[in-house]
Structure formats: C-alpha cells, structure tokens
Motif scaffolding. Structure first.
Motif, PDB file in Angstrom:
ATOM      1  N   GLY A 194      -5.238 -27.716  13.807  1.00  0.00           N
ATOM      2  CA  GLY A 194      -3.912 -28.333  13.787  1.00  0.00           C
ATOM      3  C   GLY A 194      -3.466 -28.773  15.175  1.00  0.00           C
ATOM      4  O   GLY A 194      -2.902 -29.862  15.354  1.00  0.00           O
ATOM      5  N   PHE A 195      -3.704 -27.919  16.172  1.00  0.00           N
ATOM      6  CA  PHE A 195      -3.331 -28.266  17.549  1.00  0.00           C
ATOM      7  C   PHE A 195      -4.069 -29.512  18.014  1.00  0.00           C
ATOM      8  O   PHE A 195      -3.461 -30.430  18.576  1.00  0.00           O
ATOM      9  CB  PHE A 195      -3.634 -27.093  18.480  1.00  0.00           C
ATOM     10  N   TRP A 196      -5.376 -29.566  17.800  1.00  0.00           N
ATOM     11  CA  TRP A 196      -6.177 -30.690  18.280  1.00  0.00           C
ATOM     12  C   TRP A 196      -5.796 -31.993  17.575  1.00  0.00           C
ATOM     13  O   TRP A 196      -5.735 -33.048  18.205  1.00  0.00           O
ATOM     14  CB  TRP A 196      -7.667 -30.390  18.088  1.00  0.00           C
ATOM     15  N   LYS A 197      -5.517 -31.904  16.285  1.00  0.00           N
ATOM     16  CA  LYS A 197      -5.137 -33.117  15.556  1.00  0.00           C
ATOM     17  C   LYS A 197      -3.784 -33.638  16.016  1.00  0.00           C
ATOM     18  O   LYS A 197      -3.589 -34.853  16.182  1.00  0.00           O
ATOM     19  CB  LYS A 197      -5.108 -32.824  14.057  1.00  0.00           C
ATOM     20  N   ASN A 198      -2.829 -32.729  16.241  1.00  0.00           N
ATOM     21  CA  ASN A 198      -1.496 -33.153  16.682  1.00  0.00           C
ATOM     22  C   ASN A 198      -1.517 -33.739  18.088  1.00  0.00           C
ATOM     23  O   ASN A 198      -0.772 -34.675  18.391  1.00  0.00           O
ATOM     24  CB  ASN A 198      -0.528 -31.965  16.638  1.00  0.00           C
ATOM     25  N   ARG A 199      -2.378 -33.204  18.938  1.00  0.00           N
ATOM     26  CA  ARG A 199      -2.379 -33.652  20.338  1.00  0.00           C
ATOM     27  C   ARG A 199      -3.269 -34.862  20.569  1.00  0.00           C
ATOM     28  O   ARG A 199      -2.901 -35.768  21.325  1.00  0.00           O
ATOM     29  CB  ARG A 199      -2.817 -32.506  21.253  1.00  0.00           C
ATOM     30  N   PHE A 200      -4.426 -34.900  19.906  1.00  0.00           N
ATOM     31  CA  PHE A 200      -5.407 -35.944  20.223  1.00  0.00           C
ATOM     32  C   PHE A 200      -5.787 -36.820  19.033  1.00  0.00           C
ATOM     33  O   PHE A 200      -6.632 -37.697  19.161  1.00  0.00           O
ATOM     34  CB  PHE A 200      -6.672 -35.305  20.813  1.00  0.00           C
ATOM     35  N   GLY A 201      -5.169 -36.594  17.887  1.00  0.00           N
ATOM     36  CA  GLY A 201      -5.449 -37.434  16.732  1.00  0.00           C
ATOM     37  C   GLY A 201      -6.621 -36.919  15.908  1.00  0.00           C
ATOM     38  O   GLY A 201      -7.265 -35.921  16.240  1.00  0.00           O
ATOM     39  N   GLN A 202      -6.892 -37.627  14.823  1.00  0.00           N
ATOM     40  CA  GLN A 202      -7.962 -37.224  13.920  1.00  0.00           C
ATOM     41  C   GLN A 202      -9.329 -37.408  14.577  1.00  0.00           C
ATOM     42  O   GLN A 202      -9.587 -38.407  15.239  1.00  0.00           O
ATOM     43  CB  GLN A 202      -7.899 -38.053  12.633  1.00  0.00           C
ATOM     44  N   TRP A 203     -10.203 -36.430  14.388  1.00  0.00           N
ATOM     45  CA  TRP A 203     -11.554 -36.509  14.928  1.00  0.00           C
ATOM     46  C   TRP A 203     -12.512 -37.119  13.913  1.00  0.00           C
ATOM     47  O   TRP A 203     -12.205 -37.239  12.720  1.00  0.00           O
ATOM     48  CB  TRP A 203     -12.039 -35.120  15.336  1.00  0.00           C
ATOM     49  N   ASN A 204     -13.682 -37.462  14.390  1.00  0.00           N
ATOM     50  CA  ASN A 204     -14.744 -38.000  13.539  1.00  0.00           C
ATOM     51  C   ASN A 204     -15.931 -37.049  13.625  1.00  0.00           C
ATOM     52  O   ASN A 204     -16.551 -36.910  14.675  1.00  0.00           O
ATOM     53  CB  ASN A 204     -15.127 -39.404  14.017  1.00  0.00           C
ATOM     54  N   GLU A 205     -16.260 -36.386  12.508  1.00  0.00           N
ATOM     55  CA  GLU A 205     -17.379 -35.444  12.510  1.00  0.00           C
ATOM     56  C   GLU A 205     -18.690 -36.192  12.291  1.00  0.00           C
ATOM     57  O   GLU A 205     -18.776 -37.073  11.432  1.00  0.00           O
ATOM     58  CB  GLU A 205     -17.191 -34.394  11.420  1.00  0.00           C
ATOM     59  N   PHE A 206     -19.695 -35.850  13.081  1.00  0.00           N
ATOM     60  CA  PHE A 206     -21.014 -36.468  12.892  1.00  0.00           C
ATOM     61  C   PHE A 206     -22.085 -35.373  12.856  1.00  0.00           C
ATOM     62  O   PHE A 206     -21.854 -34.244  13.319  1.00  0.00           O
ATOM     63  CB  PHE A 206     -21.296 -37.521  13.971  1.00  0.00           C
ATOM     64  N   PRO A 207     -23.257 -35.683  12.295  1.00  0.00           N
ATOM     65  CA  PRO A 207     -24.256 -34.650  11.983  1.00  0.00           C
ATOM     66  C   PRO A 207     -24.756 -33.873  13.197  1.00  0.00           C
ATOM     67  O   PRO A 207     -24.897 -34.414  14.295  1.00  0.00           O
ATOM     68  CB  PRO A 207     -25.395 -35.447  11.342  1.00  0.00           C
ATOM     69  N   VAL A 208     -25.042 -32.596  12.960  1.00  0.00           N
ATOM     70  CA  VAL A 208     -25.678 -31.718  13.946  1.00  0.00           C
ATOM     71  C   VAL A 208     -27.187 -31.812  13.751  1.00  0.00           C
ATOM     72  O   VAL A 208     -27.683 -31.702  12.621  1.00  0.00           O
ATOM     73  CB  VAL A 208     -25.200 -30.267  13.763  1.00  0.00           C
ATOM     74  N   THR A 209     -27.937 -32.005  14.828  1.00  0.00           N
ATOM     75  CA  THR A 209     -29.390 -32.189  14.717  1.00  0.00           C
ATOM     76  C   THR A 209     -30.198 -31.116  15.432  1.00  0.00           C
ATOM     77  O   THR A 209     -31.402 -30.992  15.192  1.00  0.00           O
ATOM     78  CB  THR A 209     -29.790 -33.562  15.291  1.00  0.00           C
ATOM     79  N   THR A 210     -29.580 -30.354  16.322  1.00  0.00           N
ATOM     80  CA  THR A 210     -30.351 -29.378  17.104  1.00  0.00           C
ATOM     81  C   THR A 210     -29.907 -27.939  16.869  1.00  0.00           C
ATOM     82  O   THR A 210     -30.433 -27.026  17.505  1.00  0.00           O
ATOM     83  CB  THR A 210     -30.227 -29.693  18.613  1.00  0.00           C
TER      84      THR A 210
END
Length: 247
Positions: A194-210
């Motif tokens: 909630g803190f990160w979304k309110n301060r910096f906006g919605q994030w974009n999740e991308f796949p983990v490979t390692t």
C-alpha cells in the motif's frame, strides 16, 4: 687739460666698463638659471597596457548541433592558458535537488576554447548555460597567473532544450524518488504494498528467472525507473536495481 682732470676721467671710464661687465654677467646667469632644459622635451612617458584584476571576465555562447548536442564556445580576456568549469543545468532547481544537466572542465588558450555536451538523455525544459573560473586551480601557466585575478568569475545565460522529450517535472520526481530508495531501502526492509503504490504508483510485475518464483517477485516502478525485488515469503525487500532489471 690738467693732470688731475685726466686722472678723474680715466677713473670714471674704468668704473663704467666694470659696471657694464657686471651687469652682463648677471643677465647671463639669470638666463641660464631660468631657462628649461631642452633635453626634457625628449623624455617619453610610458603607459602599461595591462588590466586590473577587476577588468577580467569570461563568457560563453551556445550552439545547438544537429545530433542532439550542444556546443559551448568559451571566451575570456585573461591572457595565457586557463581552465573553466562549463556546462548546462536545468533552471530553477532547488539547492538540494539532484542536478539535472551536464558539466565538465574546458581549457582556454589565448582567450578561446570550447566544449560539447550530448543532451539526448536530458528532459525538455529551460536550462542555464554556465561557465565559472576558479583562481584556486584555473591558472595553467605563468602568463595567466600574472593577470592577478583573485576572485571567482561566473557567466550564465538561458536556453531551451528538447532533449529526450520527457518533461522536466517528471525527471525531477524520478530523481527524488530514486534518491529516497537509495537512502532508505536496504536488504530486509519491510515490503508494504500500500505504501509503495500510494507513493510511487502501480508497479509492473515481470517474471523471475534466476530464483524461485514462488518466493521472489520482481516489481518494476516506471515512475522510479527501478525494480524492487521482494521476498514474498518473508514479506520483505531483498534488494533494488536501476531500470527493469530483476532476478
């Protein structure tokens, strides 16, 4: 004529001759003492062609080149060889803002020099072209030192740049956000969505490979141009990286 009369006339004649001689000597002496020396007319006054330290200055002109570069032509009346700090910086930044711009040292020889900056990665906006001379390190030969300049010299004028096309306000916000992350987030910091979304906006999740994707998540924040890597099992931040660069 009696002998006594002749003697009187002779004596009078001698007195007149002596008086005339004395008068002539006085006149001659007066002329020599009161006359000017002719040789004094041949003495020439020499004037130096040097400047006082306050008379020296620096200047810069800017030229936009076709390949998204800016050419700064630098000039000074300080003789010899000197170095300046020259560059361009976003106008109206606060003293504690992260600098948006480019700068570097430039050498001037016999009053002229130039430096080129690539501005393709700078946001669009109004910029200041700046040049500054610092006597502490700017003199590069004995001739320039003899100018006697002992105070900093500065020059500035304004230009507009298109650069990357990104608004300057967005770049300022991104820089401030990145600085906050670098100063406050370390391995093991709590992950509060909630803190990160309110301060910096919605994030974009991308796949983990390692790593194990059931435990690790990559969250890219466009407003920051940073990736926050999260341990979902522990609900804590593993690390952060610049750009879209995860595990």
């Amino acid at each position: 004529m009696s002998f006594s009369e002749f003697h009187f006339i002779k004596t009078l004649f001698i007195v007149v001759l002596v008086s005339g001689a004395l008068v002539g000597c006085d006149t001659s002496n007066y002329s020599l003492s009161s006359g000017s020396d002719p040789s004094s007319n041949n003495i020439a006054e020499q004037e130096t062609d040097s400047h006082s330290p306050e008379a020296y200055s620096i200047s810069a002109s800017s030229q936009k080149l076709g390949n998204n570069k800016i050419l700064l032509k630098l000039a000074t009346n300080i003789p010899g060889t000197i170095e300046l700090m020259a560059g361009i910086s976003l106008a109206d930044q606060a003293p504690d803002d992260i600098l948006i711009g480019k700068n570097g040292r430039a050498r001037l020889v016999n009053g002229k020099g130039q430096v080129t900056f690539n501005v393709s990665d700078l946001p669009s906006g109004k910029y200041n072209v700046k040049a500054a001379f610092y006597p502490r390190w700017g003199f590069k030969d004995e001739e320039s030192k003899l100018s006697g300049v002992d105070e900093n010299l500065e020059y500035k004028h304004s230009i507009s740049l298109t650069g990357s096309g990104e608004p300057a306000e967005s770049a300022n916000q991104r820089n401030e956000g990145q600085a906050w992350v670098m100063e406050n987030i370390t391995m093991g910091s709590e992950w509060d969505p909630g803190f990160w979304k309110n301060r910096f906006g919605q994030w974009n999740e991308f796949p983990v490979t390692t790593r194990n994707p059931d435990i690790t998540s990559n969250y890219y924040f466009e407003s920051l141009d940073m990736t926050i890597i999260v341990n979902s099992f522990k609900n804590e931040i593993t690390t952060w990286r610049m750009g879209r660069d995860g595990l």
